[in-house]
Design a protein around this motif. Structure first.
Motif, PDB file in Angstrom:
ATOM      1  N   ASP A 376      -0.605 -14.800  -5.161  1.00  0.00           N
ATOM      2  CA  ASP A 376       0.675 -14.212  -4.714  1.00  0.00           C
ATOM      3  C   ASP A 376       0.196 -12.585  -4.068  1.00  0.00           C
ATOM      4  O   ASP A 376       1.092 -12.054  -3.708  1.00  0.00           O
ATOM      5  CB  ASP A 376       1.860 -14.082  -5.566  1.00  0.00           C
ATOM      6  N   TRP A 377      -0.948 -12.254  -4.366  1.00  0.00           N
ATOM      7  CA  TRP A 377      -1.322 -10.911  -4.289  1.00  0.00           C
ATOM      8  C   TRP A 377      -2.159 -10.643  -3.094  1.00  0.00           C
ATOM      9  O   TRP A 377      -3.408 -11.443  -3.052  1.00  0.00           O
ATOM     10  CB  TRP A 377      -1.838 -10.266  -5.385  1.00  0.00           C
ATOM     11  N   ASP A 378      -2.187  -9.490  -2.222  1.00  0.00           N
ATOM     12  CA  ASP A 378      -3.306  -9.199  -1.444  1.00  0.00           C
ATOM     13  C   ASP A 378      -4.068  -8.239  -2.144  1.00  0.00           C
ATOM     14  O   ASP A 378      -3.771  -7.878  -3.507  1.00  0.00           O
ATOM     15  CB  ASP A 378      -2.747  -8.859  -0.109  1.00  0.00           C
ATOM     16  N   VAL A 379      -5.071  -7.531  -1.665  1.00  0.00           N
ATOM     17  CA  VAL A 379      -5.804  -6.692  -2.275  1.00  0.00           C
ATOM     18  C   VAL A 379      -5.147  -5.511  -2.808  1.00  0.00           C
ATOM     19  O   VAL A 379      -5.281  -4.856  -3.825  1.00  0.00           O
ATOM     20  CB  VAL A 379      -6.992  -6.147  -1.464  1.00  0.00           C
ATOM     21  N   ARG A 380      -3.975  -4.800  -2.106  1.00  0.00           N
ATOM     22  CA  ARG A 380      -3.166  -3.723  -2.326  1.00  0.00           C
ATOM     23  C   ARG A 380      -2.563  -4.200  -3.644  1.00  0.00           C
ATOM     24  O   ARG A 380      -2.281  -3.268  -4.400  1.00  0.00           O
ATOM     25  CB  ARG A 380      -2.554  -3.426  -1.195  1.00  0.00           C
ATOM     26  N   ALA A 381      -1.861  -5.221  -3.458  1.00  0.00           N
ATOM     27  CA  ALA A 381      -1.064  -5.645  -4.631  1.00  0.00           C
ATOM     28  C   ALA A 381      -1.657  -5.758  -5.995  1.00  0.00           C
ATOM     29  O   ALA A 381      -1.343  -5.442  -6.962  1.00  0.00           O
ATOM     30  CB  ALA A 381      -0.213  -7.179  -4.533  1.00  0.00           C
ATOM     31  N   LEU A 382      -3.071  -6.325  -5.806  1.00  0.00           N
ATOM     32  CA  LEU A 382      -4.005  -6.221  -6.896  1.00  0.00           C
ATOM     33  C   LEU A 382      -4.410  -4.934  -7.400  1.00  0.00           C
ATOM     34  O   LEU A 382      -4.334  -4.683  -8.780  1.00  0.00           O
ATOM     35  CB  LEU A 382      -5.196  -6.948  -6.463  1.00  0.00           C
ATOM     36  N   VAL A 387      -3.278  -0.597 -11.733  1.00  0.00           N
ATOM     37  CA  VAL A 387      -2.695   0.554 -12.145  1.00  0.00           C
ATOM     38  C   VAL A 387      -1.696   0.355 -12.938  1.00  0.00           C
ATOM     39  O   VAL A 387      -1.762   1.094 -14.136  1.00  0.00           O
ATOM     40  CB  VAL A 387      -2.248   1.661 -10.866  1.00  0.00           C
ATOM     41  N   TRP A 388      -0.930  -0.527 -12.710  1.00  0.00           N
ATOM     42  CA  TRP A 388       0.308  -0.810 -13.757  1.00  0.00           C
ATOM     43  C   TRP A 388      -0.311  -1.136 -15.054  1.00  0.00           C
ATOM     44  O   TRP A 388       0.489  -0.852 -16.024  1.00  0.00           O
ATOM     45  CB  TRP A 388       1.140  -2.063 -12.928  1.00  0.00           C
ATOM     46  N   HIS A 409       3.156   1.498  -7.671  1.00  0.00           N
ATOM     47  CA  HIS A 409       2.410   2.552  -8.690  1.00  0.00           C
ATOM     48  C   HIS A 409       0.882   3.200  -7.905  1.00  0.00           C
ATOM     49  O   HIS A 409       0.309   4.127  -8.495  1.00  0.00           O
ATOM     50  CB  HIS A 409       1.851   1.869  -9.849  1.00  0.00           C
ATOM     51  N   LEU A 410       0.771   2.720  -6.705  1.00  0.00           N
ATOM     52  CA  LEU A 410      -0.624   2.911  -5.861  1.00  0.00           C
ATOM     53  C   LEU A 410      -0.284   4.144  -4.905  1.00  0.00           C
ATOM     54  O   LEU A 410      -1.205   5.007  -5.054  1.00  0.00           O
ATOM     55  CB  LEU A 410      -0.997   1.772  -5.155  1.00  0.00           C
ATOM     56  N   GLY A 411       0.582   4.269  -4.276  1.00  0.00           N
ATOM     57  CA  GLY A 411       0.781   5.183  -3.522  1.00  0.00           C
ATOM     58  C   GLY A 411      -0.362   5.369  -2.339  1.00  0.00           C
ATOM     59  O   GLY A 411      -0.755   4.507  -1.890  1.00  0.00           O
ATOM     60  N   ASP A 412      -0.499   6.462  -1.916  1.00  0.00           N
ATOM     61  CA  ASP A 412      -1.359   6.532  -0.895  1.00  0.00           C
ATOM     62  C   ASP A 412      -3.138   6.960  -0.971  1.00  0.00           C
ATOM     63  O   ASP A 412      -3.830   7.054  -0.483  1.00  0.00           O
ATOM     64  CB  ASP A 412      -1.100   7.850   0.248  1.00  0.00           C
TER      65      ASP A 412
END
Length: 524
Positions: A376-382, A387-388, A409-412
């Motif tokens: 269910d995750w791409d690299v950004r979601a992972l 971070v979470w 929680h990732l931001g830019d």
């Protein structure tokens, strides 16, 4: 006869006047649509002004789609134009509905992988009359229910028949075609038969409206509680899920009072009965049946209960009686040596966070949309989850649990976000006395251990997704595997659970591959 004011014209002159071909005028004359006014001594057809007017009207009727018989009826005054027009409108509506049905079937076929045989079957089903559709489903349901004593269940099924409108949408045609195919699927029959048999054994006979409304209220209640738990990120196989189970059981128990030996308190028996009911009711084919029926009848579609049902059944299996998972973990946490010796779990945490920081730093934002081993995750979601996890365990260690699981929680700046969160986790873990402080049934060192495991496994996910070396910290990975087996080995491996079934491994798999495969990852 070349003068426009002449009383009679030859067929050639009439063709020039009307723009019709000589051949068509002759055909209409021969078939009686517009007979000629007479013939010359030599036998040639001649037409008067009335015949010309009739030819003009015949062309109009033809352009509107009328056949020769209808044209003759109008032109001979056997029927009025209004009568013929009304009949023609009805005929056109039938044709339009048939064409729209054919169009919808072809659109449906283009959205599927359809063989010529399947297309033929789809077309036949789409052309069924309302009576044929009702008969198809009623025959299926009558055969399904047999002589089971479930009058309320039987009436509800038989009353819900497909009512495809005269001008259905593409979605309704798709739904009807799928529904008519679904009722031939043995899996649907087995699922509905299982539900009917359970009802006959545990709650036979008629049920009044009040009983049905109460059952709906309880269902809506547990769905609300479970969906809130899912939205908050609460895993069904965690000790915290037991509180949700307890609340669901407390609301459900009063509805079971009429059952033989009906449970009255939240205990192992009550939870076993509830789990059995959920397992019978949570059939994906039956849910799809009702979903399609609502689409065909243009009625509101109830949101799927599948995800919530999977969550609750997983939580019930994890906690077959109140407090079961917490008690199991409490006994486990108080025994055994530290698996991370000789350097200890805190040093293991420092090592794995440093290794994962390196992986995170090497990720280019242009790869954020790449898939990962977590379906269910791409690299950004992972990355966001990495971070979470640090923020989550840091908050627990500081006595300030986080509830913002759904936030970004990732931001830019993903590297900065991970480094900041991992530093916060280490700071919380390094506080004097934290490793021995009790957090529910667990000493603090077990919280640190959880983050180590999360970082090892999700670090493997990230390395695999971004093409980086994935044989991280082989000594730590080897130490982690027996810990993971101890903590998670008895958990139900379900779609809603934290881990899938263990996966096969190649002979040369590294230590971290073995850990990932045990937790359900595919290792190639």
């Amino acid at each position: 006869m070349d003068d426009d004011n002449a009383d009679l014209w030859s067929i050639g002159e009439v063709a020039r006047k009307t723009g019709l071909t000589v051949k068509l005028i002759r055909h209409w004359s021969d078939t009686g649509v517009v007979p000629p006014a007479g013939r010359t001594p030599a036998g040639y057809r001649v037409y008067d002004s009335d015949a010309v007017a009739r030819l003009e009207l015949a062309r109009t009727l033809r352009d509107l789609g009328l056949g020769l018989a209808a044209m003759r009826a109008v032109l001979s005054r056997e029927h009025t134009w209004t009568e013929v027009a009304e009949a023609h409108v009805d005929a056109l509506e039938v044709q339009i509905r048939a064409l729209r049905s054919q169009q919808a079937v072809l659109r449906s076929a283009t959205r599927r992988t359809t063989t010529p045989e399947e297309l033929t079957a789809m077309t036949r089903r789409a052309r069924m009359s309302a009576a044929e559709r009702r008969t198809l489903l009623q025959d299926f349901l009558t055969d399904l229910l047999g002589d089971l004593d479930v009058p309320t269940y039987r009436h509800g099924l038989l009353a819900a028949t497909p009512d495809l409108p005269a001008d259905p949408t593409d979605e309704q045609v798709d739904a009807w075609i799928e529904l008519s195919e679904l009722v031939t699927n043995p899996a649907l029959r087995n699922g509905m038969r299982r539900m009917a048999r359970y009802a006959a054994e545990h709650a036979p006979g008629e049920h009044d409206e009040g009983t049905l409304r109460e059952a709906e209220r309880v269902t809506d209640g547990w769905l609300s509680r479970v969906n809130a738990a899912i939205d908050s990120g609460l895993a069904p196989d965690s000790p915290a899920a037991d509180a949700v189970v307890a609340a669901v059981v407390a609301a459900w128990i009063p509805t079971q009072a009429s059952l033989p030996r009906g449970p009255r308190t939240d205990d192992a028996h009550a939870r076993r009965v509830l789990l059995e009911q959920l397992e019978v009711a949570s059939d994906v084919h039956v849910e799809r049946y009702w979903h399609l029926l609502c689409l065909v009848n243009a009625r509101p579609v109830r949101p799927s209960m599948a995800a919530a049902g999977e969550w609750l059944t997983t939580a019930l299996r994890t906690n077959p009686e109140p407090g079961a998972r917490a008690a199991e973990l409490g006994a486990m946490y108080d025994t055994g040596a530290d698996a991370w010796e000789p350097t200890g779990v805190l040093n293991a945490c420092r090592e794995v966070l440093a290794a994962v920081t390196g992986l995170v730093s090497a990720v280019d934002p242009g790869r954020f949309d790449r898939p990962t081993p977590c379906a269910d995750w791409d690299v950004r979601a992972l990355l966001d989850h990495l971070v979470w996890e640090n923020l989550l365990w840091a908050g627990l260690a500081d006595g300030a649990p986080r509830t913002d699981v759904a936030a970004d929680h990732l931001g830019d700046h993903h590297v900065e976000a991970f480094r900041s969160a991992s530093e916060a986790a280490l700071a919380a873990f390094e506080r004097p006395g934290m490793l021995d402080q009790r957090y529910g049934p667990a000493p603090g060192r077990r919280l640190v251990e959880q983050l180590v495991i999360e970082m090892l496994v999700h670090g493997w996910d990230l390395a695999r997704a971004t093409g980086q070396p994935h044989d991280l910290l082989p000594g730590l990975a080897a130490s982690a595997l027996p810990v993971v087996r101890e903590i998670y080995g008895g958990l139900p491996r379900t779609a809603a659970g934290s881990f899938a079934e263990p996966q096969p491994l190649p002979a040369d798999a590294c230590a971290l591959d073995r850990l990932a495969a045990y937790l359900g990852r595919t290792v190639t």
